[in-house]
Design a protein around this motif. Structure first.
Motif, short mmCIF file in Angstrom:
data_model
loop_
_atom_site.label_atom_id
_atom_site.label_comp_id
_atom_site.label_asym_id
_atom_site.label_seq_id
_atom_site.Cartn_x
_atom_site.Cartn_y
_atom_site.Cartn_z
N LEU A 105 0.77 -1.27 0.07
CA LEU A 105 0.01 0.06 0.30
C LEU A 105 0.69 1.31 0.11
CD1 LEU A 105 -2.93 -0.99 2.52
CD2 LEU A 105 -2.79 -1.08 -0.19
N LYS A 106 2.12 1.19 0.20
CA LYS A 106 3.04 2.37 0.16
C LYS A 106 3.48 2.37 -1.17
CE LYS A 106 5.15 0.86 3.86
NZ LYS A 106 6.31 0.74 4.88
N ASP A 107 3.16 1.58 -2.02
CA ASP A 107 3.79 1.52 -3.47
C ASP A 107 2.88 2.68 -4.32
OD1 ASP A 107 4.10 1.30 -6.15
OD2 ASP A 107 4.51 -0.81 -5.95
N GLN A 135 1.54 8.96 5.12
CA GLN A 135 1.27 7.89 4.26
C GLN A 135 -0.19 7.35 4.16
OE1 GLN A 135 3.89 5.05 6.33
NE2 GLN A 135 5.47 5.25 4.80
N LEU A 136 -0.87 7.61 5.21
CA LEU A 136 -2.35 7.28 5.39
C LEU A 136 -2.83 8.63 4.61
CD1 LEU A 136 -4.08 5.50 6.36
CD2 LEU A 136 -4.39 6.50 8.42
N GLU A 137 -2.46 9.84 4.55
CA GLU A 137 -3.05 10.77 3.57
C GLU A 137 -3.17 10.35 2.18
OE1 GLU A 137 -1.27 14.52 4.68
OE2 GLU A 137 -1.76 14.43 6.92
N VAL A 138 -1.91 9.84 1.59
CA VAL A 138 -1.67 9.56 0.21
C VAL A 138 -2.68 8.29 0.02
CG1 VAL A 138 -0.11 8.71 -1.37
CG2 VAL A 138 0.73 10.30 0.37
N LEU A 139 -2.75 7.39 0.92
CA LEU A 139 -3.54 6.21 0.83
C LEU A 139 -4.99 6.59 0.47
CD1 LEU A 139 -3.79 3.43 0.40
CD2 LEU A 139 -4.28 3.06 2.93
N TYR A 140 -5.49 7.46 1.44
CA TYR A 140 -6.98 7.88 1.46
C TYR A 140 -7.31 8.89 0.07
CZ TYR A 140 -7.97 6.95 6.21
OH TYR A 140 -8.13 6.31 7.26
N ARG A 141 -6.29 9.45 -0.62
CA ARG A 141 -6.45 10.08 -1.82
C ARG A 141 -6.31 9.08 -3.01
NH1 ARG A 141 -2.79 14.20 0.39
NH2 ARG A 141 -1.09 13.33 -0.66
N THR A 231 -9.74 13.90 7.00
CA THR A 231 -8.68 13.88 5.85
C THR A 231 -9.37 12.89 4.93
OG1 THR A 231 -6.77 13.56 7.45
CG2 THR A 231 -6.40 12.40 5.32
N LEU A 232 -10.35 12.29 5.28
CA LEU A 232 -11.12 11.31 4.19
C LEU A 232 -11.96 12.57 3.47
CD1 LEU A 232 -12.44 8.51 6.30
CD2 LEU A 232 -11.13 8.34 4.10
N ARG A 233 -12.55 13.58 4.05
CA ARG A 233 -13.42 14.55 3.22
C ARG A 233 -12.32 15.18 2.55
NH1 ARG A 233 -15.81 14.86 8.37
NH2 ARG A 233 -14.33 16.67 9.11
N GLU A 234 -11.22 15.52 2.79
CA GLU A 234 -10.09 16.47 2.27
C GLU A 234 -9.65 15.38 0.94
OE1 GLU A 234 -7.11 17.21 5.05
OE2 GLU A 234 -8.40 18.88 5.77
#
Length: 256
Positions: A105-107, A135-141, A231-234
């Protein structure tokens, strides 16, 4: 270990699933309750035949519960852990409703390994705390485009509130007491479970590779539920908030 129910053979995949569940429940006695709420919300928003992405699926605990409750569902499980994926592949062998994918998931390109472009629901539990907040911000996007309009994302994980230190300390004390009771009743703790897996002829090699990837445990962090919702809304979800909580954990729902 004496008194502990473990798989009788290396191909008894149901026994491995059961032993994983019991180990996890020793740390989270309310684990089935969060799964129940997750499935209630899933049905309420996307109906009884969802296409699910089981994110950081491990042995497939969420997928297993989804399919038992919704036989017409399909699930794609994605994880990087070789040992837990070995159990998942054994457990779901021959079930055409399940696809299992190895991906990190970090790829940045991990979504390219998925068999579908969109899903009705992306579900995950007690897994994403392995990631740091950036990393979680990136994943949510990355997840937002994977969820169809009207679909949902749900994350049940450790989300303590730093503003309540006395409540948090009391919760830690209660959870440690619950773990002690579970171990006294025969449950394995985290280290013991992995030691048994490492000694198994089938799981020994994937367990060794798993430790090469992850080490002993997570080095991520645990922001609170409000951070996850914001973060999900963003990231592109129309609405997001917690729909279930315990003193230390929450289930956050993001609606596309």
């Amino acid at each position: 270990m004496e008194g502990v129910a473990m798989p009788r053979t290396t191909t008894d995949w149901q026994a491995w699933q059961d032993s994983w569940d019991r180990q996890q429940e020793a740390y989270m006695p309310d684990r089935e309750e969060r799964f129940r709420v997750m499935l209630d919300v899933l049905e309420g928003f996307v109906g009884p035949t969802p296409r699910v992405l089981d994110l950081a699926c491990g042995t497939g605990s969420i997928t297993d519960r989804v399919l038992k409750r919704f036989p017409g569902a399909t699930s794609t499980g994605v994880d990087l852990d070789p040992a837990l994926l070995t159990i998942a592949r054994g457990h779901f062998a021959g079930d055409e409703r399940v696809r299992l994918v190895t991906a990190d998931l970090k790829d940045p390109d991990w979504t390219a390994a998925l068999p579908h472009a969109t899903y009705d629901a992306v579900l995950t539990a007690t897994a994403l705390h392995w990631l740091h907040s950036p990393q979680l911000e990136v994943l949510y996007r990355q997840l937002a485009p994977l969820v169809r309009e009207g679909g949902v994302f749900m994350n049940a994980d450790h989300m303590p509130d730093a503003s309540t230190p006395r409540i948090n300390e009391a919760d830690r004390t209660m959870r440690h007491a619950a773990l002690d009771r579970a171990r006294a009743a025969g449950a394995l703790d985290w280290a013991e479970w992995w030691a048994v897996a490492a000694a198994d002829p089938v799981l020994a090699e994937p367990t060794e590779r798993r430790y090469e990837i992850y080490g002993e445990h997570a080095d991520g962090d645990t922001p609170d539920a409000a951070w996850h919702a914001r973060t999900l809304r963003e990231a592109g979800f129309a609405e997001a908030r917690a729909v279930w909580c315990s003193p230390s954990d929450s289930l956050v729902l993001g609606l596309k």
